[in-house]
Design a protein around this motif. Sequence first.
Motif, PDB file in Angstrom:
ATOM      1  N   ALA B  51      59.014  17.181  36.292  1.00  7.72           N
ATOM      2  CA  ALA B  51      59.477  18.313  35.493  1.00  7.72           C
ATOM      3  C   ALA B  51      59.594  19.574  36.331  1.00  7.72           C
ATOM      4  CB  ALA B  51      58.516  18.555  34.335  1.00  7.72           C
ATOM      5  N   LEU B  52      60.576  20.391  35.960  1.00 11.45           N
ATOM      6  CA  LEU B  52      60.651  21.753  36.488  1.00 11.45           C
ATOM      7  C   LEU B  52      60.149  22.664  35.377  1.00 11.45           C
ATOM      8  CD1 LEU B  52      64.109  21.888  38.308  1.00 11.45           C
ATOM      9  CD2 LEU B  52      61.860  21.218  39.176  1.00 11.45           C
ATOM     10  N   VAL B  53      59.186  23.496  35.716  1.00 14.31           N
ATOM     11  CA  VAL B  53      58.582  24.343  34.683  1.00 14.31           C
ATOM     12  C   VAL B  53      58.537  25.789  35.174  1.00 14.31           C
ATOM     13  CG1 VAL B  53      57.162  22.470  33.758  1.00 14.31           C
ATOM     14  CG2 VAL B  53      56.251  23.913  35.576  1.00 14.31           C
ATOM     15  N   ASP B  54      58.283  26.704  34.247  1.00 13.46           N
ATOM     16  CA  ASP B  54      58.295  28.108  34.658  1.00 13.46           C
ATOM     17  C   ASP B  54      57.016  28.513  35.392  1.00 13.46           C
ATOM     18  OD1 ASP B  54      56.616  28.028  32.496  1.00 13.46           O
ATOM     19  OD2 ASP B  54      57.531  29.710  31.413  1.00 13.46           O
ATOM     20  N   ASN B  55      55.950  27.696  35.251  1.00 14.44           N
ATOM     21  CA  ASN B  55      54.710  28.073  35.923  1.00 14.44           C
ATOM     22  C   ASN B  55      54.012  26.830  36.480  1.00 14.44           C
ATOM     23  OD1 ASN B  55      52.333  29.193  36.760  1.00 14.44           O
ATOM     24  ND2 ASN B  55      52.146  30.557  34.979  1.00 14.44           N
ATOM     25  N   PRO B  56      54.516  26.325  37.620  1.00 16.24           N
ATOM     26  CA  PRO B  56      54.017  25.044  38.146  1.00 16.24           C
ATOM     27  C   PRO B  56      52.503  25.074  38.430  1.00 16.24           C
ATOM     28  CG  PRO B  56      55.905  25.828  39.443  1.00 16.24           C
ATOM     29  CD  PRO B  56      55.559  26.931  38.480  1.00 16.24           C
ATOM     30  N   GLY B  57      51.987  26.198  38.890  1.00 15.40           N
ATOM     31  CA  GLY B  57      50.557  26.275  39.218  1.00 15.40           C
ATOM     32  C   GLY B  57      49.691  26.025  37.998  1.00 15.40           C
ATOM     33  N   THR B  58      50.015  26.718  36.903  1.00 14.67           N
ATOM     34  CA  THR B  58      49.257  26.517  35.662  1.00 14.67           C
ATOM     35  C   THR B  58      49.409  25.076  35.187  1.00 14.67           C
ATOM     36  OG1 THR B  58      49.843  28.769  35.081  1.00 14.67           O
ATOM     37  CG2 THR B  58      48.958  27.394  33.310  1.00 14.67           C
ATOM     38  N   ALA B  59      50.661  24.578  35.204  1.00 14.53           N
ATOM     39  CA  ALA B  59      50.906  23.210  34.725  1.00 14.53           C
ATOM     40  C   ALA B  59      50.035  22.229  35.494  1.00 14.53           C
ATOM     41  CB  ALA B  59      52.384  22.864  34.891  1.00 14.53           C
ATOM     42  N   ARG B  60      49.993  22.422  36.804  1.00 11.84           N
ATOM     43  CA  ARG B  60      49.226  21.488  37.621  1.00 11.84           C
ATOM     44  C   ARG B  60      47.744  21.524  37.258  1.00 11.84           C
ATOM     45  NH1 ARG B  60      49.645  20.309  44.011  1.00 11.84           N
ATOM     46  NH2 ARG B  60      48.060  18.697  44.024  1.00 11.84           N
ATOM     47  N   SER B  61      47.192  22.733  37.130  1.00 12.22           N
ATOM     48  CA  SER B  61      45.751  22.767  36.882  1.00 12.22           C
ATOM     49  C   SER B  61      45.387  22.265  35.485  1.00 12.22           C
ATOM     50  CB  SER B  61      45.169  24.149  37.177  1.00 12.22           C
ATOM     51  OG  SER B  61      45.721  25.088  36.303  1.00 12.22           O
ATOM     52  N   VAL B  62      46.226  22.548  34.478  1.00 14.15           N
ATOM     53  CA  VAL B  62      45.874  22.009  33.144  1.00 14.15           C
ATOM     54  C   VAL B  62      45.916  20.485  33.152  1.00 14.15           C
ATOM     55  CG1 VAL B  62      46.181  22.816  30.754  1.00 14.15           C
ATOM     56  CG2 VAL B  62      47.876  23.422  32.435  1.00 14.15           C
ATOM     57  N   LEU B  63      46.954  19.944  33.778  1.00 12.95           N
ATOM     58  CA  LEU B  63      47.080  18.487  33.751  1.00 12.95           C
ATOM     59  C   LEU B  63      45.976  17.833  34.586  1.00 12.95           C
ATOM     60  CD1 LEU B  63      50.965  18.239  33.913  1.00 12.95           C
ATOM     61  CD2 LEU B  63      49.494  17.677  31.962  1.00 12.95           C
ATOM     62  N   GLU B  64      45.637  18.446  35.702  1.00 15.62           N
ATOM     63  CA  GLU B  64      44.550  17.872  36.514  1.00 15.62           C
ATOM     64  C   GLU B  64      43.226  17.924  35.769  1.00 15.62           C
ATOM     65  OE1 GLU B  64      46.017  18.114  41.141  1.00 15.62           O
ATOM     66  OE2 GLU B  64      44.752  19.743  40.380  1.00 15.62           O
ATOM     67  N   ASN B  65      43.026  18.997  35.024  1.00 16.15           N
ATOM     68  CA  ASN B  65      41.790  19.078  34.235  1.00 16.15           C
ATOM     69  C   ASN B  65      41.711  17.976  33.196  1.00 16.15           C
ATOM     70  OD1 ASN B  65      40.780  21.185  35.653  1.00 16.15           O
ATOM     71  ND2 ASN B  65      41.519  22.758  34.224  1.00 16.15           N
ATOM     72  N   LEU B  66      42.873  17.514  32.747  1.00 12.38           N
ATOM     73  CA  LEU B  66      42.882  16.398  31.785  1.00 12.38           C
ATOM     74  C   LEU B  66      42.691  15.061  32.497  1.00 12.38           C
ATOM     75  CD1 LEU B  66      45.721  17.265  29.263  1.00 12.38           C
ATOM     76  CD2 LEU B  66      43.272  17.166  28.838  1.00 12.38           C
ATOM     77  N   GLY B  67      42.652  15.093  33.827  1.00 11.76           N
ATOM     78  CA  GLY B  67      42.430  13.858  34.574  1.00 11.76           C
ATOM     79  C   GLY B  67      43.701  13.224  35.117  1.00 11.76           C
ATOM     80  N   PHE B  68      44.848  13.859  34.900  1.00 18.16           N
ATOM     81  CA  PHE B  68      46.083  13.284  35.431  1.00 18.16           C
ATOM     82  C   PHE B  68      46.152  13.470  36.945  1.00 18.16           C
ATOM     83  CE2 PHE B  68      47.544  13.882  31.026  1.00 18.16           C
ATOM     84  CZ  PHE B  68      48.202  12.677  30.827  1.00 18.16           C
TER      85      PHE B  68
END
Lengths: 433, 143
Positions: B51-68
């Motif tokens: 995905a291309l998103v407006d805030n890749p840094g936030t996206a990455r940390s939320v998803l990593e926190n979910l274990g992805f």
Amino acid sequence: MHCWDPRIETMQKDDLERLQYRLLKTLVYRLYSFSDFYHRRMKEAGVHPDDIRTLSDIRLLPFMYKHDLRDNYPDRLFCAPHDELVRYHVSSGTTGKPTVVGYTRRDLDLWTTSLARALTSCGLGRGDVIQVSYGYGLFTGGLGLHYGAERIGAAVLPTSVGNTERQIELMQDLKATAIACTPSYLIHIGEAAERMGISIKNDTDLRSAIIGAEPWSESMRTRIYETMGVRAYNIYGTSEISGPMFSECTAQQGIHIWGDIAYPEIIDPVTGEVLEPGESGELVMTVLQKEALPMIRYRIGDITRIDDETCACGRTHPRIQRITGRVDDMLIIRGINVFPSAVEHALLGIPELAGHFIIEVDRKGSLDDMIVRVEVAPEAFSDRINDLINIKKKVEHTLKSALNVAVVVELAEPGSLPRFEGKAKRVIDRRVI
Amino acid sequence: MQEEYIIKQISVFSENKPGRLAAIAEALQKSNVNIFAFSIAEASSFGVVRALVDNPGTARSVLENLGFAVQFTDVIAVRMKDEPGGLHEVARILGDAGINIEYAYAYSGRDAAVLILRVSQAGEAISKIQAAGGSLLRESDLG
């Protein structure tokens, strides 16, 4: 080498065998005279205590099975007078009716002595702080290790299982130098510490782990050392023989079975015939000095082999090698024997995986279908589908060559497979036959 | 000057089973991350969500926190003419330059059709496209 009891631990093999023979002879006479169960069993097998003339005549004696304990639930096999009993432990009963083990004061003392020798052989002693993270209570692990650790003069931190973050805090605050727990719980602790921003290697004093009660592998040992800076020692026992009793020494070349306490044999699980040292088969144990619940030729069901050479550490007692499976856990997939521990061993050599796995077995038509679900290590994740498919193929290939049976591998998300605090349950067998 | 046209795409490893995309999308929604473009590549039991998103840094940390398991991947975004032949033009430029397209997906941008590409040599692809008169988007042009 530092021994708890050098006189016993390094005694000449001939002397050890003479001692074992004397203990066996006494045990057999005692049970023939005082145990209805063993008297009947020996009669049925046509063997009399007088027939035991050498140590190897032990093979004339009949086997004892787990179902004998279940059939005589709770205490009909006990040989000591009721008021001599000072403790009971009860198995979890995960594979059927629970079994009850009773102990006299002397039984507890021998159990503790056995562990004092074991812990000393792992380099532990006064000044060590040993965190006992095996379950306390009816399970033998917690209390067994607890008394062994106290006997050698170490300080015990009796945390039992669970409440992992608190365990990690206490490990730091009280400077635990060693931990005793299951291998899966040790890994779980490592992962939890990482999430708390704590490195076991750099931020704690933990240097040794006495791990057992479920199968683990050499590659897991390496991984624990590399990621946690902890030397892991294998410990062995089962509640029927008292609990955890025997462990590796610092040479890490097999588990020392103290010959004055127990006499191990390896048999062919199908024919019952005794195998030579070095040959792999089912472990049978005779506990030579047990009072409350004596064990002659108890079929433990673990698959291993005996190494009878003097250990690099100088101890002369026989060693058993890593348990490679259980007679009753063995899966038969399309006619081939598959041990979950062999799957684990193969997987742990693959750096792209995180170590957790589940085996699922189904029957499709008349064919067995085995799926192994494995977690991809987060660092191994690639944006390219082909890289992931290559990991899957690599795992399938590795398992095929290790097990001799074709396996379908499914890649699972990191952290998605179940974690275990007690015994890991890694096989889901849905076959209806 | 080519770096400004390299865009951080977020790639997520996901099991191929009901509810996984919903979990990813929900996490992004909750952290107020807007998705501009996305695709799913699937294999037998798993897939990769890109995905291309407006805030890749936030996206990455939320998803990593979910274990992805999450990765950033460099991609380029090319404006295509929104008419027959638009895709051919871009693909031909790269083909002639010997640059392989590893994967691609398209979306309809604010003022043009946009082709997202992961290519073997991103820098070279950017200069070839520019030399042929094509135009690329910066991360700030997305949306």
